[in-house]
Design an enzyme around this catalytic site. Structure first.
Site, short mmCIF file in Angstrom:
data_model
loop_
_atom_site.label_atom_id
_atom_site.label_comp_id
_atom_site.label_asym_id
_atom_site.label_seq_id
_atom_site.Cartn_x
_atom_site.Cartn_y
_atom_site.Cartn_z
N LYS A 53 -8.61 0.17 -0.91
CA LYS A 53 -8.36 -1.07 -0.16
C LYS A 53 -8.62 -0.84 1.33
CE LYS A 53 -5.20 -2.82 -3.64
NZ LYS A 53 -3.84 -2.90 -4.16
N GLN A 97 2.16 -1.82 -1.97
CA GLN A 97 1.59 -1.39 -3.25
C GLN A 97 2.69 -1.26 -4.31
OE1 GLN A 97 -1.80 -0.96 -3.88
NE2 GLN A 97 -1.14 -0.76 -6.01
N ASP A 120 -1.48 -10.74 -0.96
CA ASP A 120 -1.49 -10.45 -2.40
C ASP A 120 -1.14 -11.71 -3.20
OD1 ASP A 120 -2.26 -8.09 -3.51
OD2 ASP A 120 -0.33 -7.07 -3.27
#
Ligand code: NAP
Length: 283
Positions: A53, A97, A120
């Site tokens: 990422k 995460q 997200d």
């Protein structure tokens, strides 16, 4: 019939070029889109994901910060870091995460992220926005699937879409996005009876289960479009999806491969969301 591949790498390349161009335009106004990636603990898969990422951000001209913490970090300390990032004007998107260590309440941490920086799309405000058709951030994996359908010019209006899987991060948001695009949507899950009878009626099938061969050729209507979200390992240890690719590609009109399908699109849509967050913040 041999299905046409929907190539997630090629589409990602195109979309990431667009992200880079839009990022340049923002930079000209003195704003560099910034993503903060927070990793707690040393889960090997998570380490690979966050590295990818961060690298993707750099390649597209986005600023990225990787914050790594020991697995012993307290929930209170993590919440304090999220709050600091919420208040950091150089950061437009925050990604924590998952999974987090068991002593940390992941939902509480997600809810602590400002919805304006929830790239997200997991915050309850983002989920509510998707459900009601309001502006917000769409979760990256199903959003990537929608982009893949758009890339082949597929008109979802009135089509029957069957989503296999009902998780909060893939199946449910996928169903809502398809509904928003005017498809008629069926959501299947582990308690669904006679899945085959449903998928055989589908114009579009999205498999998001995490089990090999959930979808086989006999379950697919000729000409259907098949998107494979699953990530599994085959007997040789190679990455594979939920779909029996070799069989289904002979029946479907379009199909996504694994690897090289939905996977790269997920990171691409994270870049798109981060850029979007920066553009919104600049207005
Ligand atoms: P998840 O939370 O484990 O959800 C799996 C879903 O599949 C559940 O809703 C479950 O039903 C359903 N299911 C299980 N067995 C089934 C069966 N035999 N028939 C029909 N439905 C069944 O998984 P997830 O997070 O949504 O992820 C799904 C897959 O996508 C995994 O392989 C994951 O690694 C992959 N994934 C890939 C990406 C990417 O970037 N490519 C991103 C995210 C996830 P119940 O709700 O009844 O348990």
């Amino acid at each position: 019939m041999t299905a046409q591949l929907i190539d997630g790498n090629a589409l990602s390349k195109q979309l990431r070029t667009e992200v880079a161009t839009r990022a340049q335009a923002l930079k000209a106004k003195g704003i560099t889109p910034g993503l903060a990636v927070v990793l707690v603990g040393d889960n090997p898969a998570s380490q690979v994901y966050v590295r990818n990422k961060v690298k993707a951000c750099e390649d597209s001209g986005l600023h990225s910060v990787l914050e790594k913490y020991e697995a012993t970090m307290t929930e209170a300390d993590l919440l304090a870091r999220v709050e600091a990032l919420n208040n950091d004007p150089a950061i437009h998107g925050i990604l924590v995460q998952l999974p987090l260590p068991a002593h940390i309440d992941a939902q509480k941490v997600i809810e602590a992220i400002s919805p304006a920086k929830d790239v997200d799309g997991f915050h309850i405000a983002s989920a509510g926005a998707l459900m009601t058709g309001m502006p917000g951030f769409w979760p990256c994996t199903p959003y990537g699937c929608i982009k893949m359908l758009e890339s082949i010019g597929y008109d979802l209006r009135g089509k029957h879409a069957v989503v296999i899987g009902r998780s909060n991060i893939v199946g449910k948001p996928m169903a809502l996005m398809l509904l928003q695009k005017d498809a008629t949507v069926t959501v299947a899950h582990s308690r669904t009876q006679n899945l085959k009878a449903l998928t055989q009626q589908a114009d579009v099938i999205v498999a998001a289960v995490g089990k090999r061969n959930v979808l086989t050729a006999d379950m697919v209507k000729p000409g259907a479009v098949v998107l494979d979200v699953g990530m599994n390992r085959n007997d040789e240890g190679k990455l594979c999806g939920d779909v029996d690719f070799e069989g289904v590609k002979e029946v479907a009109s379009h199909i996504t491969p694994v690897p090289g399908g939905v996977g790269p699109m997920t990171i691409t849509m994270l870049l798109v969301n981060t850029l979007e967050a920066a553009e919104r913040a600049s207005k």
